[in-house]
Write an enzyme that holds these catalytic residues in place. Structure first.
Site: not given
Lengths: 334, 334
Positions: B57, B219
């Site tokens: 991330h 995700h």
């Protein structure tokens, strides 16, 4: 072409509007041309730092307008030089009485248009100098380095030149720093996927599933050669070997390293590359004074990255560490 | 799978090494676990701000460690919760005597592992509180918002909570700010291409050439629905309608807007989206106090973006504008 756009021919104007909604407190657009300047331009008693180029390289160029870096940017269409008029207006808007330094990459259109703008401004009595970046080892020309492209090394030139100008130094001194940074900077990149210019609608090049383009330019220009994709450590070893031997960088040198993502490469991969870059450089007895990792100069959604080394001395270290306040590079001094 | 990696199972450890080569002057790794902390942790007399989560991330989470934001991050595998031990070590390393606040997204693994770590630390006599982010409108649960995912709204929580802690406020006061920011924040995203987790080797989902996933998670979790790709202005209108009506944000409100690129979306496109976001918000009589545009919380090389609104009052404005010094968010106070 799968993109978040409206009219492919309006992307740059719409982008500039959206940019000013976010950063309009410190950056403004000139009425006369698609040129963005520091809100407080011209800054009296300071050399104006002007650059420009095609769009699609965000955060370059406009993301680095602000105190300690750029005073103005002439904004071209995607991967296209800005017109001379936009550069001319940039010069006029940023001359605070000490002249203006034009910083540009070594692209034929930019060189021509910036030259014309400089001539126009000199006709108005404004002192103008230029410094042309040529850091891209991947563009070849080992025998005549002045023919090379300027790539992300320009970011380092903007940073250090901007700091020098902020001190109130003369135009010739500020230009000396731009040239000095360029002479000490080398970059080489690699790409595994292309980008698509909205108005063209098709990728800038094609690669097989197991191929990479070595020495690729910031607009998808072909590099030195095409190779099979390898583990990133081997890619970094190869790029470092070419960059280090080119200057050459030697044991005892101190450098700032820069890993630049070209658009779609995850930061995770950039840091894996940085791990190996650090080993390559320190194994040669070169000291890493500072390491920058991120997206500084992209090519839309191209997947790839480049490695840059810039040799520093005490003068350049101080300029690198000086404070800067821009939308995409801020430091309060180190 | 075309990626700049070595061993797919070693990507996180290699990334951490590369990260520390770049930022080791102000961030260090604990010997006991894969946990990164401020070099000067624990800061005496300050509540410790701890978060953590899966990797992939970047610049979240570790890019926001530093003065005015995070004290420690427990680093998980790609898209995988960090183990309880890594969170426990983060708590111990950052308790400066005023307790520790755990900030996390609302993912089952994170909630379980952070809970276990909190219990262990309380057993050592450390005061620990938690605040769980739930800003993602795209995850549904209109009737029970506590079930929603936390996404990039977490960045705003880190920023404002970190500023509150830096002032020396109590643990309950710092937790109050985290909860308050979360209650006032809503996000919704869209994706046009997936990402590939290295160890899995295949994309998280597939989309047709003319499709987008509306309400996608960080995700690659499925969103609310799949739609045909539209001009970005229409996409922004749709995302704004869902975000604004959910809180709801109303005429007279002041907000910080945030456009977050999910990885492979060019900044040019994010600014085109920001142009339309500004129009949507101001047309409703909502004032944009500040607009953030960039990559704050990505999903590897996913192409997509999200829109976040956070309603501000004087207290939150001051915390948003307070100084922060981290690798990927620095401001010297505004």
């Amino acid at each position: 072409m799968k993109k978040f756009i409206n009219d492919p021919d309006a992307v740059v104007d719409e982008m500039v509007d959206g940019f000013l909604y976010a950063h309009g407190d410190r950056i403004r657009r000139l009425a006369e041309a698609r040129t963005l300047v520091r809100a407080d331009a011209p800054v009296k008693g300071k050399v104006g730092i002007v650059t420009g180029g095609g769009s699609g390289h965000k955060p370059s160029f406009i993301g680095y307008i602000g105190k300690g870096m750029l005073d103005a940017v002439a904004v071209g269409e995607i991967f296209t030089s800005p017109p001379p008029g936009a550069v001319y207006e940039a010069i006029k808007a940023t001359d605070g009485g000490k002249g203006v330094l034009l910083l540009l990459g070594n692209y034929a259109g930019d060189v021509m248009n910036f030259d014309m703008a400089a001539e126009l401004a000199r006709g108005d009595g404004i002192e103008v100098e230029q410094s042309i970046a040529t850091d891209d080892v991947g563009s070849g020309f080992k025998d005549d380095k002045s023919k090379r492209r300027g790539v992300v090394g320009e970011f380092l030139i903007w940073k250090m030149t901007g700091a020098m100008a902020e001190r109130g130094e003369s135009l010739s001194e500020v230009k000396r720093i731009a040239d000095k940074v360029n002479q000490n900077t080398r970059t080489m990149g690699v790409a595994i996927s292309p980008c698509t210019v909205p108005a063209a609608g098709k990728p800038t090049f094609t690669l097989a599933d197991d191929e990479m383009e070595v020495g690729v330019g910031h607009h998808g220009e072909p590099g030195l050669r095409r190779e099979k994709l390898k583990p990133v450590d081997e890619i970094v070893d190869m790029l470092c070997a070419e960059v280090i031997s080119d200057l050459p960088f030697k044991a005892g040198d101190e450098v700032v390293t820069l890993i630049n993502g070209l658009g779609a490469t995850p930061q995770l991969e950039l840091y894996i590359a940085n791990r190996r870059l650090f080993k390559n450089v320190t194994d040669k007895g070169i000291r890493v004074y500072r390491a920058l990792v991120g997206e500084f100069f992209t090519a839309l959604e191209m997947a790839g990255f480049s490695i840059t080394l810039c040799r520093l001395d005490d003068e350049l270290k101080e300029l690198l560490d000086a404070e800067a306040y821009t939308p995409y590079f801020t430091q309060a001094g180190r």
